[in-house]
Scaffold this motif. Structure first.
Motif, PDB file in Angstrom:
ATOM      1  N   UNK A  28       0.851  -1.192   0.000  1.00 10.26           N
ATOM      2  CA  UNK A  28       0.000   0.000   0.000  1.00 10.26           C
ATOM      3  C   UNK A  28       0.888   1.244   0.000  1.00 10.26           C
ATOM      4  N   UNK A  29       0.656   2.127  -1.002  1.00 10.49           N
ATOM      5  CA  UNK A  29       1.459   3.352  -1.111  1.00 10.49           C
ATOM      6  C   UNK A  29       0.698   4.605  -0.708  1.00 10.49           C
ATOM      7  N   UNK A  30      -0.610   4.537  -0.670  1.00 13.26           N
ATOM      8  CA  UNK A  30      -1.408   5.695  -0.304  1.00 13.26           C
ATOM      9  C   UNK A  30      -2.842   5.287  -0.068  1.00 13.26           C
TER      10      UNK A  30
ATOM     11  N   UNK B  72      -1.921   0.243  -4.490  1.00 13.43           N
ATOM     12  CA  UNK B  72      -0.903  -0.757  -4.181  1.00 13.43           C
ATOM     13  C   UNK B  72       0.111  -0.789  -5.319  1.00 13.43           C
ATOM     14  N   UNK B  73       1.335  -1.186  -4.972  1.00 21.06           N
ATOM     15  CA  UNK B  73       2.401  -1.254  -5.976  1.00 21.06           C
ATOM     16  C   UNK B  73       3.229  -2.502  -5.743  1.00 21.06           C
ATOM     17  N   UNK B  74       3.586  -3.140  -6.845  1.00 21.38           N
ATOM     18  CA  UNK B  74       4.446  -4.313  -6.788  1.00 21.38           C
ATOM     19  C   UNK B  74       5.886  -3.851  -6.574  1.00 21.38           C
ATOM     20  N   UNK B  75       6.557  -4.292  -5.507  1.00 23.40           N
ATOM     21  CA  UNK B  75       7.934  -3.854  -5.254  1.00 23.40           C
ATOM     22  C   UNK B  75       8.951  -4.520  -6.176  1.00 23.40           C
ATOM     23  N   UNK B  76       8.503  -5.477  -6.968  1.00 26.75           N
ATOM     24  CA  UNK B  76       9.409  -6.194  -7.875  1.00 26.75           C
ATOM     25  C   UNK B  76       8.939  -5.993  -9.314  1.00 26.75           C
ATOM     26  N   UNK B  77       9.334  -4.890  -9.942  1.00 29.19           N
ATOM     27  CA  UNK B  77       8.815  -4.550 -11.276  1.00 29.19           C
ATOM     28  C   UNK B  77       9.358  -5.478 -12.359  1.00 29.19           C
ATOM     29  N   UNK B  78       8.627  -5.493 -13.479  1.00 32.14           N
ATOM     30  CA  UNK B  78       9.149  -6.196 -14.642  1.00 32.14           C
ATOM     31  C   UNK B  78      10.078  -5.259 -15.416  1.00 32.14           C
ATOM     32  N   UNK B  79      10.546  -5.700 -16.556  1.00 34.37           N
ATOM     33  CA  UNK B  79      11.535  -4.930 -17.319  1.00 34.37           C
ATOM     34  C   UNK B  79      10.897  -4.062 -18.388  1.00 34.37           C
ATOM     35  N   UNK B  80       9.567  -4.059 -18.481  1.00 36.53           N
ATOM     36  CA  UNK B  80       8.876  -3.318 -19.548  1.00 36.53           C
ATOM     37  C   UNK B  80       8.476  -1.936 -19.044  1.00 36.53           C
ATOM     38  N   UNK B  81       9.035  -0.842 -19.603  1.00 40.31           N
ATOM     39  CA  UNK B  81       8.687   0.500 -19.114  1.00 40.31           C
ATOM     40  C   UNK B  81       7.253   0.905 -19.425  1.00 40.31           C
TER      41      UNK B  81
ATOM     42  N   UNK C  84      -0.492   2.789   4.658  1.00 44.10           N
ATOM     43  CA  UNK C  84       0.711   2.762   3.831  1.00 44.10           C
ATOM     44  C   UNK C  84       1.744   1.846   4.472  1.00 44.10           C
ATOM     45  N   UNK C  85       2.372   1.025   3.656  1.00 40.93           N
ATOM     46  CA  UNK C  85       3.351   0.070   4.147  1.00 40.93           C
ATOM     47  C   UNK C  85       2.796  -1.311   4.397  1.00 40.93           C
ATOM     48  N   UNK C  86       1.458  -1.456   4.335  1.00 39.23           N
ATOM     49  CA  UNK C  86       0.875  -2.790   4.474  1.00 39.23           C
ATOM     50  C   UNK C  86       1.179  -3.612   3.223  1.00 39.23           C
ATOM     51  N   UNK C  87       1.559  -4.860   3.435  1.00 38.82           N
ATOM     52  CA  UNK C  87       1.663  -5.809   2.328  1.00 38.82           C
ATOM     53  C   UNK C  87       0.327  -6.536   2.238  1.00 38.82           C
ATOM     54  N   UNK C  88      -0.300  -6.482   1.057  1.00 37.53           N
ATOM     55  CA  UNK C  88      -1.654  -7.002   0.935  1.00 37.53           C
ATOM     56  C   UNK C  88      -1.768  -7.879  -0.310  1.00 37.53           C
ATOM     57  N   UNK C  89      -2.820  -8.680  -0.317  1.00 34.45           N
ATOM     58  CA  UNK C  89      -3.301  -9.292  -1.559  1.00 34.45           C
ATOM     59  C   UNK C  89      -4.750  -8.864  -1.732  1.00 34.45           C
TER      60      UNK C  89
ATOM     61  N   UNK D  41       6.017  -2.286   6.124  1.00 29.67           N
ATOM     62  CA  UNK D  41       6.983  -2.529   5.054  1.00 29.67           C
ATOM     63  C   UNK D  41       7.411  -1.224   4.390  1.00 29.67           C
ATOM     64  N   UNK D  42       8.568  -1.244   3.784  1.00 30.40           N
ATOM     65  CA  UNK D  42       9.031  -0.077   3.033  1.00 30.40           C
ATOM     66  C   UNK D  42       8.143   0.120   1.815  1.00 30.40           C
ATOM     67  N   UNK D  43       7.729   1.349   1.613  1.00 33.40           N
ATOM     68  CA  UNK D  43       6.942   1.686   0.427  1.00 33.40           C
ATOM     69  C   UNK D  43       7.880   1.718  -0.775  1.00 33.40           C
ATOM     70  N   UNK D  44       7.484   1.168  -1.914  1.00 30.34           N
ATOM     71  CA  UNK D  44       8.354   1.200  -3.091  1.00 30.34           C
ATOM     72  C   UNK D  44       8.827   2.617  -3.404  1.00 30.34           C
ATOM     73  N   UNK D  45      10.090   2.725  -3.735  1.00 31.39           N
ATOM     74  CA  UNK D  45      10.676   4.046  -4.000  1.00 31.39           C
ATOM     75  C   UNK D  45       9.914   4.754  -5.112  1.00 31.39           C
ATOM     76  N   UNK D  46       9.741   6.048  -4.945  1.00 36.31           N
ATOM     77  CA  UNK D  46       9.003   6.834  -5.922  1.00 36.31           C
ATOM     78  C   UNK D  46       9.805   6.993  -7.209  1.00 36.31           C
ATOM     79  N   UNK D  47       9.128   6.874  -8.338  1.00 38.40           N
ATOM     80  CA  UNK D  47       9.746   7.147  -9.636  1.00 38.40           C
ATOM     81  C   UNK D  47       9.879   8.647  -9.809  1.00 38.40           C
ATOM     82  N   UNK D  48      11.065   9.102 -10.171  1.00 42.69           N
ATOM     83  CA  UNK D  48      11.309  10.536 -10.319  1.00 42.69           C
ATOM     84  C   UNK D  48      10.765  11.012 -11.667  1.00 42.69           C
TER      85      UNK D  48
END
Length: 611
Positions: free
Chosen positions: A64-66, A78-87, A105-110, A145-152
């Motif tokens: 959960x990010x927000x 929610x955001x996947x902390x393990x992204x794929x390689x496709x932009x 925020x920081x909850x790991x959920x399904x 949990x750590x929230x996935x780093x924000x994309x700049x």
């Protein structure tokens, strides 16, 4: 411009969805079956429409990010902390719960739910859709949990090209096109939909509005105005660095920012898409406001031999408003008490009460008295009451244009007979052009003016020379598709009526010039269209008029600020005799559009010239 807030309409491009209270299940952490699970980037896919739209998905994992706990769009991202390689595939998605979410925020959920494509405002708007998970069952696996780093998001990451052309086979929609986030700005933002993003040290390009939102640019040099905004100078220059900012926090903590201010430091949160502006950073971290110090402008005072003519949209002014003193100060202190002022959006004596009242004498008299109290002249005024509920605007308000004039500097030539349904004509008196009625309305029965304000024409005399002034308020842009529409280029359906209106006004001016080639004609008001638009070209047709705002540098051509674009809606157009003389000055007086405490959403304009 259209109304800013309506109830959320559950209009979907793919599947109708019934909102239910989300179910939250607290369990011990469990290992997901990665081989069989559908991941967020699978749901988002490489186009704007999810390949899973309308389908049930099970145990979609994310952090959960927000969390949005207010309004009709309650839910969480929610955001996947393990992204794929496709932009092109986003790693974030919004979970629509309808009630207050029971996650942090920081909850790991399904999440198990239905993938839906929600169109903010409904499909009739032409807006893009927002991929959501609806009717969710939520399982919290762990917290903290750590929230996935924000994309700049910055000037380097946002492409200069705005959008691809839509697919002609799909009616011009871009929905089915594969995203190219390195080539097009709208594709780039779509590839980040629902993800945690951040901007840093961004300049404010639209002031904070009553709905607790503002606009910034991540491209500070992109068509910049000298006061800190971003100029909208053509249909192909949409300014890709613009981004709307809202907040997940308390509205009381949201900064009251003006154009030219800066949000210093980091502003971060999920990237949303909404009805009023498209891609929006919904901040759970706001930068610190650094004031840019922009001040309200004051125009030069006219010399004794100059006539000063102004246009000012006072935004639905009626006797019940508390802005009369402010408008008076604007006219006296910032416009320097022009000789003639065309006012747009003067409402009748009881405002939006729809009881058949059409007279506006109380509204105008209250403003004149306020001007005197502010140290200005006691203006006289002329206007024509419209037919009830025939001129558009706020229902019951009966907005119209009104002339104010300073009788110590200029006189008005009254010719009886002008009323709501009588058309003003052009005749010849003593070898010169003259109006058949003054004041009068231009062809009020013409279909061009259906549910719209009719132009008001008046004949003035300044230092022995006749000056014709035509006050306008053309049809609004309501109904046009937005710049972030799924249809590219977007349809501007409201132009059709303005083109008819511009043609009618141009024809009337040509009638004046046919009777008197060197007539001084000033056509002004809220044209509701740009100086480069076809509407402006039709007004200028055959050289009958010329938009004087084009005498300014491009960085100063704006009267209005909408979604981060400083643009021209209000214009003063002049006849060849005024333009040829070259002895005129034009000023867009920025006292409203750039400020969070504006008393109107339009800036007034002033023309000074020697007839």
């Amino acid at each position: 411009m259209p109304s800013r807030r309506t109830a959320r309409i559950a209009a979907l491009t793919v599947a109708a969805v019934c909102s239910t209270v989300s179910t939250v299940v607290l369990t011990a952490p469990a290992q997901a079956d990665a081989a069989d699970a559908v991941r967020i980037h699978d749901i988002q896919g490489t186009t704007r429409i999810s390949p899973y739209a309308g389908k049930q998905v099970t145990d979609v994992a994310g952090i959960v990010t927000g969390v949005r706990t207010y309004g009709s769009s309650r839910g969480f991202w929610i955001q996947d902390p393990n992204p794929d390689a496709d932009p092109a595939t986003s790693e974030g998605v919004f979970v629509f719960t309808s009630s207050t979410p029971q996650v942090a925020a920081g909850d790991s959920v399904t999440v198990t739910g239905t993938v839906s494509e929600y169109v903010p405002g409904g499909t009739s708007t032409g807006n893009q859709s927002l991929t959501e998970l609806t009717k969710p069952t939520v399982t919290v696996l762990s917290s903290g949990n750590a929230v996935p780093a924000a994309t700049v998001v910055n000037a380097r990451s946002v492409p200069d090209a705005y959008t691809p052309a839509g697919d002609a086979a799909a009616g011009g929609s871009v929905n089915g096109l594969t995203l190219k986030p390195k080539k097009y700005a709208l594709d780039y933002y779509e590839s980040l939909e629902g993800m945690n993003v951040q901007v840093s040290d961004t300049r404010v390009v639209t002031a904070t509005d009553p709905y607790t939102e503002l606009w910034v640019t991540v491209k500070p040099h992109e068509n910049a105005t000298r006061r800190g905004g971003t100029v909208y100078g053509s249909y192909t220059s949409q300014n890709t660095g613009r981004l709307q900012i809202q907040s997940l926090g308390s509205t009381a903590d949201f900064p009251a920012a003006n154009v030219g201010d800066t949000l210093e430091g980091t502003t971060a949160g999920p990237l949303d898409y909404n009805q009023y502006g498209g891609y929006t950073l919904v901040a759970n971290q706001l930068g610190t406001l650094d004031a840019g110090g922009v001040k309200k402008e004051t125009t030069d005072r006219q010399s004794r031999g100059e006539l000063a003519v102004a246009t000012y949209n006072v935004e639905n002014l009626d006797p019940g408003d508390d802005t009369f003193a402010d408008h008076a100060a604007a006219i006296v202190d910032h416009l320097r008490s022009p000789d003639i002022v065309s006012l747009e959006e003067i409402q009748d004596n009881n405002g939006a009460t729809d009881d058949g009242t059409v007279a506006a004498d109380q509204t105008v008299t209250k403003l004149i008295d306020a001007i005197v109290a502010a140290g200005g002249p006691r203006y006289e005024w002329r206007g024509i009451d419209p037919e009830n509920d025939k001129d558009g605007g706020e229902p019951g308000g009966n907005i119209r244009q009104v002339f104010l004039f300073n009788p110590e500097r200029v006189s008005f030539t009254d010719r009886a007979g002008g009323d709501a349904t009588t058309a003003v004509g052009v005749t010849e008196r003593h070898g010169k052009a003259a109006l058949t009625v003054s004041p009068g309305r231009i062809d009020p029965a013409d279909a061009a003016w259906d549910a719209s304000r009719k132009p008001l024409a008046g004949e003035f005399v300044f230092r022995g020379r006749t000056v014709f002034v035509i006050a306008n308020h053309f049809a609004s842009k309501g109904g046009d598709q937005g710049l972030t529409s799924q249809y590219q280029p977007p349809t501007r359906s409201s132009e059709t009526q303005r083109h008819l209106q511009a043609t009618a006004v141009n024809s009337f001016v040509k009638d004046l010039l046919a009777k008197q080639k060197n007539a001084d004609v000033v056509t002004l008001g809220d044209i509701n269209d740009f100086e480069f638009s076809t509407t402006a070209k039709l007004l200028e047709d055959d050289g009958a008029l010329w938009s004087a705002i084009k005498s300014l540098p491009k960085s100063e051509r704006y009267t209005y600020d909408y979604q981060g674009n400083s643009q021209v809606l209000d214009q003063i157009l002049i006849s060849p005799a005024i333009r040829r003389g070259g002895n005129f000055d034009y000023d867009s007086v920025h006292i409203n559009a750039e400020f969070s405490d504006q008393i109107s959403d339009h800036d007034p304009q002033v023309l000074r010239f020697r007839p």
